[in-house]
Design a protein around this motif. Structure first.
Motif, mmCIF file in Angstrom:
data_model
loop_
_atom_site.group_PDB
_atom_site.id
_atom_site.type_symbol
_atom_site.label_atom_id
_atom_site.label_comp_id
_atom_site.label_asym_id
_atom_site.label_seq_id
_atom_site.Cartn_x
_atom_site.Cartn_y
_atom_site.Cartn_z
ATOM 1 N N UNK A 216 -81.668 2.130 -1.352
ATOM 2 C CA UNK A 216 -80.295 2.459 -1.335
ATOM 3 C C UNK A 216 -79.735 3.681 -1.467
ATOM 4 N N UNK A 217 -80.805 4.882 -0.684
ATOM 5 C CA UNK A 217 -80.186 6.282 -0.837
ATOM 6 C C UNK A 217 -80.535 6.826 -2.036
ATOM 7 N N UNK A 218 -81.118 6.272 -3.038
ATOM 8 C CA UNK A 218 -81.149 6.878 -4.487
ATOM 9 C C UNK A 218 -82.868 7.014 -4.519
ATOM 10 N N UNK A 219 -83.304 8.019 -5.256
ATOM 11 C CA UNK A 219 -84.908 8.289 -5.543
ATOM 12 C C UNK A 219 -85.040 7.404 -6.831
ATOM 13 N N UNK A 220 -86.050 6.726 -6.714
ATOM 14 C CA UNK A 220 -86.580 5.977 -7.663
ATOM 15 C C UNK A 220 -87.737 6.666 -8.334
ATOM 16 N N UNK A 221 -89.094 6.694 -7.985
ATOM 17 C CA UNK A 221 -90.191 7.315 -8.365
ATOM 18 C C UNK A 221 -91.056 7.704 -7.322
ATOM 19 N N UNK A 222 -92.362 7.987 -7.778
ATOM 20 C CA UNK A 222 -93.535 8.014 -7.083
ATOM 21 C C UNK A 222 -94.273 6.581 -6.920
ATOM 22 N N UNK A 223 -95.504 6.536 -6.222
ATOM 23 C CA UNK A 223 -96.309 5.550 -6.203
ATOM 24 C C UNK A 223 -97.100 5.480 -7.769
ATOM 25 N N UNK A 224 -97.225 6.871 -8.392
ATOM 26 C CA UNK A 224 -97.825 6.743 -9.543
ATOM 27 C C UNK A 224 -97.311 7.898 -10.281
ATOM 28 N N UNK A 225 -96.048 8.357 -10.099
ATOM 29 C CA UNK A 225 -95.417 9.375 -11.170
ATOM 30 C C UNK A 225 -94.076 9.187 -11.015
ATOM 31 N N UNK A 226 -93.381 10.092 -11.855
ATOM 32 C CA UNK A 226 -91.818 9.940 -12.083
ATOM 33 C C UNK A 226 -91.325 11.480 -11.654
ATOM 34 N N UNK A 227 -90.172 11.556 -10.909
ATOM 35 C CA UNK A 227 -89.662 12.736 -10.259
ATOM 36 C C UNK A 227 -88.468 13.222 -11.236
ATOM 37 N N UNK A 228 -88.427 14.301 -11.080
ATOM 38 C CA UNK A 228 -87.360 15.178 -11.487
ATOM 39 C C UNK A 228 -86.563 16.253 -10.759
ATOM 40 N N UNK A 229 -85.306 16.228 -10.390
ATOM 41 C CA UNK A 229 -84.883 17.175 -9.825
ATOM 42 C C UNK A 229 -83.855 18.103 -10.651
ATOM 43 N N UNK B 31 -96.979 21.377 -4.754
ATOM 44 C CA UNK B 31 -97.462 20.419 -3.492
ATOM 45 C C UNK B 31 -96.297 19.782 -2.620
ATOM 46 N N UNK B 32 -97.051 18.993 -1.457
ATOM 47 C CA UNK B 32 -96.001 18.551 -0.628
ATOM 48 C C UNK B 32 -96.042 17.008 -0.939
ATOM 49 N N UNK B 33 -94.678 16.529 -0.852
ATOM 50 C CA UNK B 33 -94.415 15.018 -0.924
ATOM 51 C C UNK B 33 -93.819 14.501 0.462
ATOM 52 N N UNK B 34 -93.601 13.169 0.442
ATOM 53 C CA UNK B 34 -93.023 12.687 1.700
ATOM 54 C C UNK B 34 -92.127 11.415 1.478
ATOM 55 N N UNK B 35 -90.934 11.292 1.865
ATOM 56 C CA UNK B 35 -89.694 10.455 1.682
ATOM 57 C C UNK B 35 -89.979 9.101 2.391
ATOM 58 N N UNK B 36 -90.227 8.066 1.315
ATOM 59 C CA UNK B 36 -90.549 6.726 1.775
ATOM 60 C C UNK B 36 -89.592 5.759 1.204
ATOM 61 N N UNK C 282 -90.014 18.616 -9.354
ATOM 62 C CA UNK C 282 -91.306 18.257 -10.056
ATOM 63 C C UNK C 282 -91.486 16.744 -10.252
ATOM 64 N N UNK C 283 -92.875 16.484 -10.521
ATOM 65 C CA UNK C 283 -93.255 15.092 -10.836
ATOM 66 C C UNK C 283 -93.960 15.075 -12.048
ATOM 67 N N UNK C 284 -93.940 13.945 -12.824
ATOM 68 C CA UNK C 284 -95.118 13.808 -13.944
ATOM 69 C C UNK C 284 -95.877 12.535 -13.834
ATOM 70 N N UNK C 285 -97.109 12.611 -14.579
ATOM 71 C CA UNK C 285 -97.708 11.601 -14.861
ATOM 72 C C UNK C 285 -98.782 11.800 -15.758
ATOM 73 N N UNK C 286 -99.643 10.846 -16.271
ATOM 74 C CA UNK C 286 -100.532 11.184 -17.295
ATOM 75 C C UNK C 286 -101.574 12.233 -16.975
ATOM 76 N N UNK C 287 -102.238 11.937 -15.827
ATOM 77 C CA UNK C 287 -103.305 12.996 -15.072
ATOM 78 C C UNK C 287 -102.816 14.335 -14.255
ATOM 79 N N UNK C 288 -101.417 14.133 -13.759
ATOM 80 C CA UNK C 288 -101.063 15.533 -13.285
ATOM 81 C C UNK C 288 -100.163 16.119 -14.385
ATOM 82 N N UNK C 289 -99.826 15.775 -15.469
ATOM 83 C CA UNK C 289 -98.942 16.212 -16.447
ATOM 84 C C UNK C 289 -97.518 16.768 -15.723
ATOM 85 N N UNK C 290 -97.043 17.884 -15.562
ATOM 86 C CA UNK C 290 -96.259 18.619 -14.528
ATOM 87 C C UNK C 290 -96.398 19.214 -13.647
#
Length: 282
Positions: free
Chosen positions: A172-185, A129-134, A237-245
């Motif tokens: 401050x230039x560092x990725x934290x998470x999503x609005x309802x997910x965690x991110x992995x690079x 999927x596509x995500x957007x930097x905010x 990739x991102x993870x969440x309870x509903x999206x899994x991986x």
């Protein structure tokens, strides 16, 4: 819609469930919530979800009725609604008082609500999927699973307007998470993800994926990756309870890898599916 929901000791039809207009959850978003995935009638990683629920309640100094209460509640909820593959939603607010006051006027009886919704379960590798930097505009206690989600909602709306599934948030230039997910690079065969501090919610799926990665001998670094590094990532990739991986193929105009699901992400998707089968069969 579920057949039955739980509210303050009663089992009710959803349309019959009512809370006071003076409930502090309604007036101030003074409460917390938890979401538990269920596969084949078995709550997934339930002890970890209940431990996080306990931490959130403790942070707000709201009384916790205890693990036995939650176990019985969840089991009754699944039984009454004949649920097999589902998401259990639990919400606890500080309760209602006679007047609106920012400062709680003494100890209150918490409002406890629980419901269940059907969850489609997939066993394939999800389409990237596509995500957007905010900018991460939310408060500084993201480790509490608070029902105060206005910032998350605004960010999700912005992401949707950009044709993206989720925002990729940064401070401050560092990725934290999503609005309802965690991110992995993924870079050079290793995984990077933000550490569990006050800036992110410690996702249960995040924790489980880190465990699976270590079992697969994939190097893991709980270290935030930078916005400046996004264009050079091999996978995301991102993870969440509903999206899994969930593999990510694009950040705004940046194509990750070749826009497909990377090798390490795919290995983790399959490992997650295998763990679903194993734990739901116990």
């Amino acid at each position: 819609m579920p057949e039955s929901v739980y509210l303050n000791g009663e089992w009710l039809a959803p349309e019959a469930a009512k809370v006071s207009v003076f409930d502090r959850g309604f007036l101030f978003a003074d409460g917390i919530y938890e979401v538990v995935p269920v596969y084949h009638g078995h709550p997934f990683l339930l002890e970890d979800h209940l431990a996080r629920l306990e931490r959130s309640l403790a942070a707000l100094e709201i009384a916790n009725p205890g693990q036995a209460f939650w176990l019985d509640l969840i089991q009754q909820l699944l039984t009454r609604n004949h649920s097999q593959d589902a998401l259990v939603y639990i919400q606890v607010t500080r309760g209602a008082e006679a007047k609106r006051s920012h400062l709680p006027q003494g100890p209150l009886q918490p409002t406890i609500f629980a419901s269940v919704s059907a969850m489609p379960v997939h066993w394939d590798v999800p389409t990237p999927v596509k995500v957007t930097l905010l900018d991460d505009i939310r408060w500084l206690r993201c480790d509490i699973k608070s029902i105060s989600l206005l910032g998350n909602i605004m960010l999700k709306q912005q992401a949707q307007a950009c044709g993206a599934l989720e925002p990729l948030l940064h401070r401050n230039g560092l990725v934290t998470e999503g609005a309802s997910s965690n991110y992995f690079a993924v870079k050079d065969g290793a995984i990077y993800t933000a550490p569990t501090d006050h800036l992110i919610l410690p996702g249960i799926t995040r924790m489980w994926v880190l465990k699976l990665a270590k079992e697969l001998a994939i190097p893991v670094h709980e270290q935030a990756f930078s916005v400046a590094d996004l264009a050079q990532l091999d996978e995301l990739f991102l993870t969440s309870s509903s999206r899994e991986v969930q593999p990510i193929g694009q950040i705004d105009d940046i194509i990750i890898g070749q826009g497909g699901c990377g090798e390490i992400t795919e290995r983790l998707v399959h490992a997650f599916h295998a763990s679903k089968r194993q734990l739901s069969a116990q």
